[in-house]
Write an enzyme that holds these catalytic residues in place. Structure first.
Site, PDB file in Angstrom:
ATOM      1  N   LYS A  94       0.868  -1.172   0.000  1.00 36.46           N
ATOM      2  CA  LYS A  94       0.000   0.000   0.000  1.00 36.46           C
ATOM      3  C   LYS A  94       0.908   1.227   0.000  1.00 36.46           C
ATOM      4  CE  LYS A  94      -4.549   0.831   0.706  1.00 36.46           C
ATOM      5  NZ  LYS A  94      -5.714   0.129   0.239  1.00 36.46           N
ATOM      6  N   GLY A 194     -19.600   7.294   6.020  1.00 37.43           N
ATOM      7  CA  GLY A 194     -18.703   7.540   4.883  1.00 37.43           C
ATOM      8  C   GLY A 194     -19.425   7.188   3.596  1.00 37.43           C
ATOM      9  N   GLY A 196     -18.636   7.970   0.379  1.00 36.38           N
ATOM     10  CA  GLY A 196     -17.778   8.312  -0.760  1.00 36.38           C
ATOM     11  C   GLY A 196     -18.007   7.322  -1.893  1.00 36.38           C
ATOM     12  N   VAL A 198     -17.350   4.161  -2.321  1.00 35.72           N
ATOM     13  CA  VAL A 198     -17.929   2.856  -1.982  1.00 35.72           C
ATOM     14  C   VAL A 198     -19.265   3.039  -1.248  1.00 35.72           C
ATOM     15  CG1 VAL A 198     -17.580   0.685  -0.747  1.00 35.72           C
ATOM     16  CG2 VAL A 198     -15.618   1.842  -1.770  1.00 35.72           C
TER      17      VAL A 198
HETATM   18  P1  NAD Z   1     -13.736   7.974  -0.431  1.00 35.11           P
HETATM   19  O1  NAD Z   1     -12.633   8.893  -0.134  1.00 35.11           O
HETATM   20  O2  NAD Z   1     -14.388   8.049  -1.767  1.00 35.11           O
HETATM   21  O3  NAD Z   1     -14.868   8.117   0.665  1.00 35.11           O
HETATM   22  C1  NAD Z   1     -14.630   8.215   2.033  1.00 35.11           C
HETATM   23  C2  NAD Z   1     -15.752   9.056   2.617  1.00 35.11           C
HETATM   24  O4  NAD Z   1     -15.596   9.044   4.031  1.00 35.11           O
HETATM   25  C3  NAD Z   1     -15.707  10.528   2.168  1.00 35.11           C
HETATM   26  O5  NAD Z   1     -16.990  10.928   1.737  1.00 35.11           O
HETATM   27  C4  NAD Z   1     -15.265  11.266   3.430  1.00 35.11           C
HETATM   28  O6  NAD Z   1     -15.789  12.569   3.529  1.00 35.11           O
HETATM   29  C5  NAD Z   1     -15.825  10.359   4.514  1.00 35.11           C
HETATM   30  N1  NAD Z   1     -15.165  10.498   5.814  1.00 35.11           N
HETATM   31  C6  NAD Z   1     -13.837  10.668   6.086  1.00 35.11           C
HETATM   32  N2  NAD Z   1     -13.645  10.754   7.420  1.00 35.11           N
HETATM   33  C7  NAD Z   1     -14.858  10.596   7.988  1.00 35.11           C
HETATM   34  C8  NAD Z   1     -15.323  10.579   9.334  1.00 35.11           C
HETATM   35  N3  NAD Z   1     -14.488  10.724  10.355  1.00 35.11           N
HETATM   36  N4  NAD Z   1     -16.635  10.398   9.561  1.00 35.11           N
HETATM   37  C9  NAD Z   1     -17.506  10.237   8.532  1.00 35.11           C
HETATM   38  N5  NAD Z   1     -17.138  10.265   7.242  1.00 35.11           N
HETATM   39  C10 NAD Z   1     -15.830  10.436   6.975  1.00 35.11           C
HETATM   40  O7  NAD Z   1     -13.174   6.489  -0.164  1.00 35.11           O
HETATM   41  P2  NAD Z   1     -13.750   5.121  -0.717  1.00 35.11           P
HETATM   42  O8  NAD Z   1     -13.012   4.750  -1.941  1.00 35.11           O
HETATM   43  O9  NAD Z   1     -15.243   5.160  -0.718  1.00 35.11           O
HETATM   44  O10 NAD Z   1     -13.248   4.108   0.419  1.00 35.11           O
HETATM   45  C11 NAD Z   1     -13.895   4.049   1.685  1.00 35.11           C
HETATM   46  C12 NAD Z   1     -13.164   3.074   2.595  1.00 35.11           C
HETATM   47  O11 NAD Z   1     -13.172   1.779   1.993  1.00 35.11           O
HETATM   48  C13 NAD Z   1     -11.689   3.411   2.838  1.00 35.11           C
HETATM   49  O12 NAD Z   1     -11.326   3.019   4.136  1.00 35.11           O
HETATM   50  C14 NAD Z   1     -10.959   2.536   1.826  1.00 35.11           C
HETATM   51  O13 NAD Z   1      -9.649   2.236   2.230  1.00 35.11           O
HETATM   52  C15 NAD Z   1     -11.834   1.303   1.848  1.00 35.11           C
HETATM   53  N6  NAD Z   1     -11.745   0.530   0.625  1.00 35.11           N
HETATM   54  C16 NAD Z   1     -12.047   1.092  -0.571  1.00 35.11           C
HETATM   55  C17 NAD Z   1     -11.962   0.340  -1.733  1.00 35.11           C
HETATM   56  C18 NAD Z   1     -12.319   0.921  -3.075  1.00 35.11           C
HETATM   57  O14 NAD Z   1     -12.445   0.161  -4.037  1.00 35.11           O
HETATM   58  N7  NAD Z   1     -12.518   2.230  -3.187  1.00 35.11           N
HETATM   59  C19 NAD Z   1     -11.556  -1.004  -1.662  1.00 35.11           C
HETATM   60  C20 NAD Z   1     -11.281  -1.564  -0.408  1.00 35.11           C
HETATM   61  C21 NAD Z   1     -11.375  -0.784   0.724  1.00 35.11           C
END
Ligand code: NAD
Length: 366
Positions: A94, A194, A196, A198
């Site tokens: 990572k 969250g 975002g 996902v």
């Molecule tokens: P993203 O950045 O698109 O979304 C994250 C969201 O969380 C954002 O809207 C942000 O404002 C919000 N956030 C941040 N801190 C916060 C808090 N303290 N309280 C509430 N909301 C908060 O990220 P993503 O791609 O949707 O990924 C989300 C999680 O899933 C991450 O931990 C990432 O590592 C994990 N993940 C993502 C993927 C992927 O394919 N994108 C795969 C495996 C794991």
């Protein structure tokens, strides 16, 4: 402070990498520094027994370098076990870039980071994580072939987030089947923390099935937009952990299940996308088990994204990606059964299977 605590602190101060609590036999840590672009990044390669270390890059405004190091160590280790339990021939790695993705990201920074990735000759392969987009991967692709998650128009598998959300949804349904006797999420109250890349797709899938979804995020605009689009309730109170919901889906950052939150949790199931949800996997995993909260291990159910980017390397088609992701349902159910049989936590049950695969490969290689 007792003498041994002082000694341990001294050791940690003197060895911030190898002495770091999250350092767990990592193979290689690369510190990337470029004055011209302002790039400060860390690439963590945890284990390459099963294959090259594949894992996304996170761009985050870390409070300090120690926090960034801690994050990359924990995240890269998690990737080793995620790929191992999913049956992929990949190791765990990572990267983190220190900085605000909204204001400090630019093409020159991405290219420079790509050059550092390239210097590892494929031992580490990058992809998207928090703060990164498919477009960023396309820029990195200009300087290195060791990147996945690039646009479909450029021959990649595209944004992995929707398929990650689909896998989380499968894991959530399996956890519901285990806990409530039915995989149907209709009328279940689900808190998605969250929303975002996902989280929003998860909201879409859950509302389509008739679940009552509550959303929480630190981004007020995003909350308004998603709430209107899917007709879901916003909850912005700080104490979201005490909410009386059936399912808690952590989809923001990790370590939200910790000493401060665990006693307040009322959810009966935890199933979300965030990596490293348990601050202390052993202790907090055990407390969840004692409280009867069904925890679907994060590294198992959020593997849809890695399956999707792996497809770029091995040439899976879309239907194979979908069926492998759907299989998360079966594996999650098996993990719940195994944990009960062996009277261990679900985290430990999933970890043991992943570790056994790595051990077998090591034996074969020796
Ligand atoms: P993203 O950045 O698109 O979304 C994250 C969201 O969380 C954002 O809207 C942000 O404002 C919000 N956030 C941040 N801190 C916060 C808090 N303290 N309280 C509430 N909301 C908060 O990220 P993503 O791609 O949707 O990924 C989300 C999680 O899933 C991450 O931990 C990432 O590592 C994990 N993940 C993502 C993927 C992927 O394919 N994108 C795969 C495996 C794991």
């Amino acid at each position: 402070m007792t003498a041994d605590i002082i000694e341990a602190k001294k050791l940690k101060d003197l060895s911030p990498v190898f002495g770091n609590l999250s350092f767990n036999d990592h193979e290689q840590i690369v510190f990337c520094n470029d004055k011209k672009t302002g790039l400060k990044a860390i690439i963590g390669i945890h284990n390459t027994t099963l294959g090259p270390a594949l894992g996304g890059t996170r761009m985050w405004n870390y409070k300090n370098e120690a926090e960034a190091l801690q994050d990359v160590l924990r995240l890269s280790r998690g990737m080793t076990y995620k790929s191992a339990i999913t049956g992929l021939n990949l190791g765990g790695g990572k990267a983190v870039i220190i900085g605000d993705a909204k204001t400090q990201k630019n093409d020159a920074l991405m290219r420079r980071f790509g050059q550092f990735v390239d210097s590892l000759s494929g031992k580490y392969i990058t992809a998207e994580d928090v703060g990164m987009e498919t477009r960023d991967m396309d820029i990195i692709r200009e300087v290195t072939p060791h990147v996945t998650g690039i646009s479909e128009s450029k021959g990649g598998a595209g944004n992995p987030s929707p398929i990650t959300a689909y896998g989380v949804y499968m894991g959530m349904k399996a956890a519901a089947k285990y806990k409530f006797g039915t995989e149907n999420l209709e009328d279940k109250t689900i808190l998605v923390q969250g929303i975002g890349h996902v989280g929003e797709t998860l909201v879409d899938l859950a509302t389509k099935e008739g679940a009552k979804v509550i959303i929480n995020d630190i981004n007020a605009e995003q909350l308004e937009r998603v709430s209107k689009k899917y007709g879901v309730t916003i909850y912005s109170d700080l104490d979201i952990y005490g909410l009386d919901v059936d399912i808690y889906a952590p989809c923001a950052l990790g370590a939200t299940i910790n000493d401060n939150t665990i006693d307040r949790l009322k959810a009966k199931v935890i199933a979300g996308a965030a990596n490293n949800q348990l601050q202390d996997e052993i202790k907090h995993g055990r407390i969840l088990r004692e409280k009867g909260i069904a925890y679907a291990p994060d590294f198992l159910i959020n593997a849809g994204g890695i399956i999707n980017v792996y497809a770029e390397l091995v040439g899976y088609d879309k239907s194979e990606i979908k069926s492998k992701t759907e299989n998360i349902y079966n594996t999650t159910l098996e993990i719940f059964k195994l944990a009960d049989k062996e009277e261990i936590t679900t985290y430990q049950a999933a970890f043991n299977i992943a570790q056994a695969r790595i051990d077998a490969k090591n034996k074969e290689l020796s």
